[in-house]
Design a protein around this motif. Sequence first.
Motif, PDB file in Angstrom:
ATOM      1  N   UNK A   6       0.818  -1.207   0.000  1.00 17.81           N
ATOM      2  CA  UNK A   6       0.000   0.000   0.000  1.00 17.81           C
ATOM      3  C   UNK A   6       0.854   1.261   0.000  1.00 17.81           C
ATOM      4  N   UNK A   7       1.909   1.271   0.787  1.00 16.62           N
ATOM      5  CA  UNK A   7       2.782   2.437   0.849  1.00 16.62           C
ATOM      6  C   UNK A   7       3.442   2.690  -0.502  1.00 16.62           C
ATOM      7  N   UNK A   8       3.932   1.650  -1.137  1.00 16.86           N
ATOM      8  CA  UNK A   8       4.589   1.811  -2.432  1.00 16.86           C
ATOM      9  C   UNK A   8       3.581   2.179  -3.526  1.00 16.86           C
ATOM     10  N   UNK A   9       2.370   1.657  -3.394  1.00 15.91           N
ATOM     11  CA  UNK A   9       1.345   1.981  -4.390  1.00 15.91           C
ATOM     12  C   UNK A   9       1.031   3.466  -4.363  1.00 15.91           C
ATOM     13  N   UNK A  10       0.975   4.065  -3.172  1.00 19.11           N
ATOM     14  CA  UNK A  10       0.742   5.500  -3.057  1.00 19.11           C
ATOM     15  C   UNK A  10       1.838   6.276  -3.770  1.00 19.11           C
ATOM     16  N   UNK A  11       3.075   5.875  -3.559  1.00 17.29           N
ATOM     17  CA  UNK A  11       4.191   6.568  -4.204  1.00 17.29           C
ATOM     18  C   UNK A  11       4.151   6.377  -5.726  1.00 17.29           C
ATOM     19  N   UNK A  12       3.767   5.185  -6.151  1.00 17.69           N
ATOM     20  CA  UNK A  12       3.703   4.877  -7.573  1.00 17.69           C
ATOM     21  C   UNK A  12       2.669   5.765  -8.262  1.00 17.69           C
ATOM     22  N   UNK A  13       1.495   5.910  -7.654  1.00 20.53           N
ATOM     23  CA  UNK A  13       0.462   6.756  -8.228  1.00 20.53           C
ATOM     24  C   UNK A  13       0.922   8.205  -8.262  1.00 20.53           C
ATOM     25  N   UNK A  14       1.633   8.632  -7.236  1.00 25.12           N
ATOM     26  CA  UNK A  14       2.156   9.991  -7.218  1.00 25.12           C
ATOM     27  C   UNK A  14       3.119  10.211  -8.387  1.00 25.12           C
ATOM     28  N   UNK A  15       3.935   9.209  -8.682  1.00 26.91           N
ATOM     29  CA  UNK A  15       4.865   9.311  -9.813  1.00 26.91           C
ATOM     30  C   UNK A  15       4.108   9.367 -11.144  1.00 26.91           C
ATOM     31  N   UNK A  16       3.021   8.567 -11.253  1.00 31.01           N
ATOM     32  CA  UNK A  16       2.224   8.596 -12.479  1.00 31.01           C
ATOM     33  C   UNK A  16       1.630   9.980 -12.710  1.00 31.01           C
ATOM     34  N   UNK A  17       1.147  10.609 -11.648  1.00 23.97           N
ATOM     35  CA  UNK A  17       0.602  11.960 -11.786  1.00 23.97           C
ATOM     36  C   UNK A  17       1.684  12.936 -12.227  1.00 23.97           C
ATOM     37  N   UNK A  18       2.858  12.806 -11.630  1.00 22.21           N
ATOM     38  CA  UNK A  18       3.951  13.735 -11.923  1.00 22.21           C
ATOM     39  C   UNK A  18       4.376  13.656 -13.391  1.00 22.21           C
ATOM     40  N   UNK A  19       4.374  12.457 -13.946  1.00 25.37           N
ATOM     41  CA  UNK A  19       4.875  12.258 -15.315  1.00 25.37           C
ATOM     42  C   UNK A  19       3.789  12.404 -16.380  1.00 25.37           C
TER      43      UNK A  19
END
Length: 450
Positions: free
Chosen positions: A431-444
Amino acid sequence: MAAGLDLISARTALAGAAIALAIATGAAAQEATPVPNSVSVLDLPENPTLFGTSLPSIVKATAIVNGEVITQTDIDQRLALLAISNGGQIPSGEIERLRAQVLRNLIDETLQIQAARAAEIKITPEDVDKTVARISANVKQTPEQMAEYLKSQGSSIRSIRRQIEGEIAWTRLQRAKIESQVSVGEEEVKSVIERLNASKGTEEFRVGEIFLSATRDNQEQVLANANKVLEQLKAGASFAGYARQFSEASTAAVGGDLGWVRPEQIPDQLATVLRAMTAGQVSNPIAVPGGYSIIAVQDTRKILTADPRNAVLSLKQVSITFPKDTPKQQAEPIVTRFATAAQNVGGCGGAERIATEFNGEVVQSDHVKLRELPPALQQMMIPMQVGQATRPFGSLDEGVRILVLCGRDEVDSTAPTYDQVYAQLNEERVNMRARRYLRDLRRDAVIDFR
């Protein structure tokens, strides 16, 4: 009413799915502290001159996410889904704010589907069909009937299929990209089990969470939005419905359910508030790393301690209905006789006799967890013996019912197994990594508002 323990079955199904998917450690509220504000590095002027036209505070047009269009119809139909979960009504003053939030959710959903597609993860129409069939069955409808109902409410089956596709895509993407990179050590698992045993008798909470991310630049706006969500929850809106639509935690897909947690397992900001809450309460917005959380306490229990609410029941429900607009004075004598018959049910086999006498309906349901019944029924049934019936409950409009207790299996409160603890720790990290992953998708992402 339709056949089946309608209210009870729906609660049981939702809780079962949530327990299977939620994390007991409350890690959905946790993540690494965000990068400190770096405005000084940008060397920005104190009084800048602004050029061009301003972007409206509420974007009403469509958005194009990496070339994929989100239309105004998409937003309206998803907003209608939220209205359905909120009893059919959304206050007029909330519509524009919720519309903007729905757009943000649709953007995230699109990014998740696109990322799964890029990873060659395929979601077939048959995959979505299975979930649609399960959802429609839970509301006692066929998929075709549910499609017609959604259309009549201003939404569409296409909208709910899209949401299901997004949830499946995100789950499979996490499994492929994140779970394989997560590891949990044997000593970590043993340590958790030891702490649980040492905590025997202490209280833990079944918690739901709505998390809204915030930065230093928009935290006032996000806090205002969180307070408006809280107003709707206090007015009777569905916590699970709002969590599913608006929470930015990975537990949104299960209505924000964090599972059973102890205060020491969650961030201090949440733990301090949680310790002062009781079952049924919803917190004010709480500042946590990365944003704000609203938590709801759904239930409480004591760790590894016998609790009569852990019992698993076998029940028969006898329900009687009244024609529409039946006067209260005409129905009350019937309900009184129904109550007397319930007191003299004469065992589980008497349910059919009562149903025949009152032209009612009998439905049997086994493996019903006492804890998952509505609180008022829990308190009524804890002291009941097998063969006894509850007092009548319900309404003249929706039907009056009794529950006959046909069997009760007590469940011992034992420490979770090694595999259960391992799964919980693993899910926390995913769950923690998924949050970061989605944040990266938004950024890119390349997002164009029209």
